[in-house]
Design a protein around this motif. Structure first.
Motif, short mmCIF file in Angstrom:
data_model
loop_
_atom_site.label_atom_id
_atom_site.label_comp_id
_atom_site.label_asym_id
_atom_site.label_seq_id
_atom_site.Cartn_x
_atom_site.Cartn_y
_atom_site.Cartn_z
N VAL A 191 -16.73 -8.22 -0.30
CA VAL A 191 -17.02 -7.78 -1.67
C VAL A 191 -18.34 -7.03 -1.71
O VAL A 191 -18.45 -5.95 -2.32
CB VAL A 191 -17.03 -8.99 -2.63
CG1 VAL A 191 -17.62 -8.59 -3.98
CG2 VAL A 191 -15.62 -9.54 -2.81
N LEU A 192 -19.36 -7.57 -1.06
CA LEU A 192 -20.66 -6.90 -1.03
C LEU A 192 -20.56 -5.55 -0.32
O LEU A 192 -21.16 -4.55 -0.76
CB LEU A 192 -21.70 -7.78 -0.35
CG LEU A 192 -22.10 -9.06 -1.11
CD1 LEU A 192 -22.91 -9.99 -0.23
CD2 LEU A 192 -22.86 -8.71 -2.38
N ASP A 193 -19.78 -5.50 0.75
CA ASP A 193 -19.61 -4.24 1.49
C ASP A 193 -18.87 -3.22 0.63
O ASP A 193 -19.21 -2.02 0.65
CB ASP A 193 -18.84 -4.49 2.78
CG ASP A 193 -19.66 -5.22 3.82
OD1 ASP A 193 -20.89 -5.29 3.67
OD2 ASP A 193 -19.07 -5.74 4.79
N LYS A 194 -17.85 -3.65 -0.08
CA LYS A 194 -17.08 -2.71 -0.91
C LYS A 194 -17.95 -2.09 -2.01
O LYS A 194 -17.71 -0.95 -2.43
CB LYS A 194 -15.89 -3.42 -1.55
CG LYS A 194 -14.69 -3.60 -0.63
CD LYS A 194 -13.50 -4.18 -1.39
CE LYS A 194 -12.25 -4.20 -0.54
NZ LYS A 194 -11.06 -4.70 -1.29
N MET A 195 -18.96 -2.85 -2.47
CA MET A 195 -19.87 -2.29 -3.47
C MET A 195 -20.96 -1.43 -2.83
O MET A 195 -21.78 -0.85 -3.55
CB MET A 195 -20.49 -3.42 -4.29
CG MET A 195 -19.50 -4.09 -5.24
SD MET A 195 -20.25 -5.34 -6.30
CE MET A 195 -20.57 -6.65 -5.12
N PHE A 344 -13.69 4.92 -15.29
CA PHE A 344 -13.92 4.65 -13.87
C PHE A 344 -12.95 5.45 -13.00
O PHE A 344 -11.84 5.78 -13.42
CB PHE A 344 -13.70 3.16 -13.57
CG PHE A 344 -14.81 2.26 -14.01
CD1 PHE A 344 -15.96 2.12 -13.24
CD2 PHE A 344 -14.71 1.52 -15.19
CE1 PHE A 344 -16.97 1.26 -13.63
CE2 PHE A 344 -15.73 0.67 -15.59
CZ PHE A 344 -16.87 0.55 -14.81
N GLU A 345 -13.37 5.71 -11.78
CA GLU A 345 -12.44 6.15 -10.74
C GLU A 345 -12.12 4.94 -9.87
O GLU A 345 -13.03 4.26 -9.38
CB GLU A 345 -13.04 7.25 -9.87
CG GLU A 345 -12.08 7.65 -8.74
CD GLU A 345 -12.67 8.66 -7.77
OE1 GLU A 345 -11.99 8.97 -6.78
OE2 GLU A 345 -13.80 9.13 -8.01
N VAL A 346 -10.85 4.63 -9.68
CA VAL A 346 -10.44 3.54 -8.80
C VAL A 346 -10.38 4.08 -7.37
O VAL A 346 -9.62 4.99 -7.06
CB VAL A 346 -9.07 2.96 -9.21
CG1 VAL A 346 -8.63 1.87 -8.22
CG2 VAL A 346 -9.15 2.39 -10.62
N ILE A 347 -11.21 3.51 -6.51
CA ILE A 347 -11.25 3.95 -5.11
C ILE A 347 -10.11 3.28 -4.33
O ILE A 347 -9.36 3.94 -3.62
CB ILE A 347 -12.61 3.61 -4.46
CG1 ILE A 347 -13.76 4.24 -5.25
CG2 ILE A 347 -12.63 4.07 -3.01
CD1 ILE A 347 -15.14 3.81 -4.77
N THR A 348 -10.02 1.94 -4.46
CA THR A 348 -8.94 1.22 -3.79
C THR A 348 -8.44 0.11 -4.70
O THR A 348 -9.15 -0.39 -5.58
CB THR A 348 -9.40 0.57 -2.46
OG1 THR A 348 -10.40 -0.42 -2.73
CG2 THR A 348 -9.92 1.60 -1.48
N ARG A 424 -14.14 7.98 3.99
CA ARG A 424 -13.21 6.95 4.45
C ARG A 424 -13.77 5.57 4.14
O ARG A 424 -14.99 5.41 3.95
CB ARG A 424 -12.97 7.08 5.96
CG ARG A 424 -12.40 8.43 6.39
CD ARG A 424 -10.99 8.62 5.82
NE ARG A 424 -10.08 7.60 6.31
CZ ARG A 424 -8.94 7.25 5.71
NH1 ARG A 424 -8.59 7.85 4.59
NH2 ARG A 424 -8.17 6.34 6.23
N PRO A 425 -12.93 4.55 4.05
CA PRO A 425 -13.43 3.19 3.79
C PRO A 425 -14.55 2.80 4.76
O PRO A 425 -14.43 3.02 5.97
CB PRO A 425 -12.18 2.31 3.99
CG PRO A 425 -11.05 3.22 3.63
CD PRO A 425 -11.45 4.58 4.14
#
Length: 429
Positions: A191-195, A344-348, A424-425
């Motif tokens: 979760v922290l990485d995704k942010m 918002f833009e949804v990334i994933t 990329r992710p």
């Protein structure tokens, strides 16, 4: 035969085919099914029949089970999952009784008078009762009352099945053999990485629970504010932060997320809180998130979802009375549309359904292993309740009745749009 003399076994026979793989043994001495059936159900008192007659759904069955009026020798203490799975298999053996049979059953049940037994003392008030008391769903007062009802239990009781991480949301497993603690740590870090948060960044954690996210974030040098409406969680979380020596980076407040005065956060996470918000409040909720984020900041929204958009949003009677009053679930499509409609833009979007089933397997096994201690802490009815809820949830995740999704969303920058995140992710699932 006189309807008054109809046995419980005969009533069961009206709903199940004779070869159904179950034996029902009733308080009146009657039996349905063979002794060598893989599943045995014991109806121990007439009170169970009145509960089921009054509410022929999950609420009636739950009341009978919690009071000990409906039981099974195959039930593992604190972990009724296997029995639930076998009961689900009985669907193919169901038959629809005729009007005459239903009339006979009703006459037999009520032949000794119409009895409405008191519900278990641990049952929460109905929606109509809450409304009479001025507790309206998904208002500030309503949210405070319902969150307190669920979470202001014994912290030590929750620790029995959650384990030392005190993380009451879906873990993320590398393999089915990954330990619960490793999977919860992986979820927090993911979760922290995704942010895309770095040392010195500012994080708002909405519905922070007992503080596991605050500890994980602060250990990375992230400044984090967690808010919850549960007093017990605040006390636990504040003590945990102090033990870790992280007071300069982390804090937990007893506060409604709408009352947080700060804004400009680099990231906001909401992990397992949206179930309390209410579907009609989603636009206002995501608008609030947009207002609190800086341009280019990321919202990570993690919530249980419906499999489709056709089912009603409200939970069943059992969940409403015993677990999450006023809880509502929406489909991932409805949620994503609301997120986008608020700018918002949804990334994933990621479905973690199978991970939640494994998480619940660990929790129910933990409760089973600590069963005697759990009963001494909260009493057998409440201990049964949590096993019932978690085992039923595990099965529903497994059979894809419900899912859990993470939405990774970025607030556009008026100058650069959303071209500021990597192509990329950048995180490890």
């Amino acid at each position: 035969m006189n309807a008054r003399n109809m046995t419980v076994a005969q009533m069961v026979e009206a709903f199940l085919e004779p070869d159904a793989p179950v034996q029902v043994r009733a308080f009146d001495g009657s039996r349905f099914g063979s002794d060598d059936a893989p599943l045995h159900l014991d109806i121990k008192s007439s009170r169970a029949m009145y509960y089921i007659a009054e509410n022929p759904n999950d609420l009636g069955l739950a009341r009978a089970y919690l009071q000990g009026d409906l039981d099974s020798p195959e039930l593992l203490p604190g972990n009724p999952y296997e029995v639930f799975k076998q009961l689900t298999g009985l669907k193919s053996y169901l038959r629809k009784p005729g009007k005459v049979e239903l009339a006979r059953i009703a006459a037999a049940v009520f032949s000794h008078g119409v009895h409405v037994p008191d519900p278990p003392t641990i049952e929460g008030p109905s929606l109509s009762t809450r409304l009479r008391e001025g507790i309206r769903p998904h208002t500030r007062k309503g949210d405070a009352a319902t969150v307190s009802y669920h979470y202001d239990q014994s912290n030590d009781f929750y620790r029995l099945f959650l384990g030392p991480s005190m993380t009451y949301t879906c873990a993320v497993f590398d393999t089915p053999e990954t330990s619960l603690e490793d999977a919860q740590a992986h979820k927090l870090n993911m979760v922290l990485d995704k942010m895309n948060l770095k040392k010195g960044d500012r994080l708002l954690d909405i519905g922070c629970g007992w503080g596991s996210m605050e500890i994980a974030a602060a250990k990375r040098g992230i400044n984090v504010i967690g808010v919850t409406l549960a007093d017990e969680q605040v006390e636990w979380g504040q003590e945990w932060i102090k033990r870790e020596g992280l007071e300069d980076l982390a804090e937990i407040r007893l506060m409604d997320y709408r009352d947080v005065p700060e804004s400009g956060f680099d990231g906001i996470c909401s992990i397992g809180m949206m179930e309390h918000v209410g579907f009609k409040q989603y636009p206002a909720y995501f608008h609030e998130m947009m207002e609190k984020l800086r341009p280019g900041g990321i919202l990570l929204n993690h919530q249980i979802t419906r499999t489709n958009s056709h089912d009603g949003k409200r939970a069943g009677s059992f969940i409403d009375r015993y677990i999450f009053p006023d809880g509502e679930l929406a489909s991932p499509a409805e949620i994503e549309m609301t997120i986008q409609d608020n700018g918002f833009e949804v990334i994933t979007q990621e479905n973690l359904r199978q991970n939640y089933a494994i998480t619940l397997k660990h929790w129910t096994e933990n409760l089973q292993a600590q069963w005697e201690q759990a009963k001494s802490m909260v009493g057998e009815p409440k201990a049964r309740l949590w096993g019932l809820y978690m085992a039923g949830s595990r099965l529903n995740f497994e059979i894809n009745t419900i899912q859990v999704h993470q939405f990774q969303c970025i607030k556009p920058d008026p100058d650069t749009g959303t071209s500021t995140y990597p192509l990329r992710p950048w995180w490890t699932r």
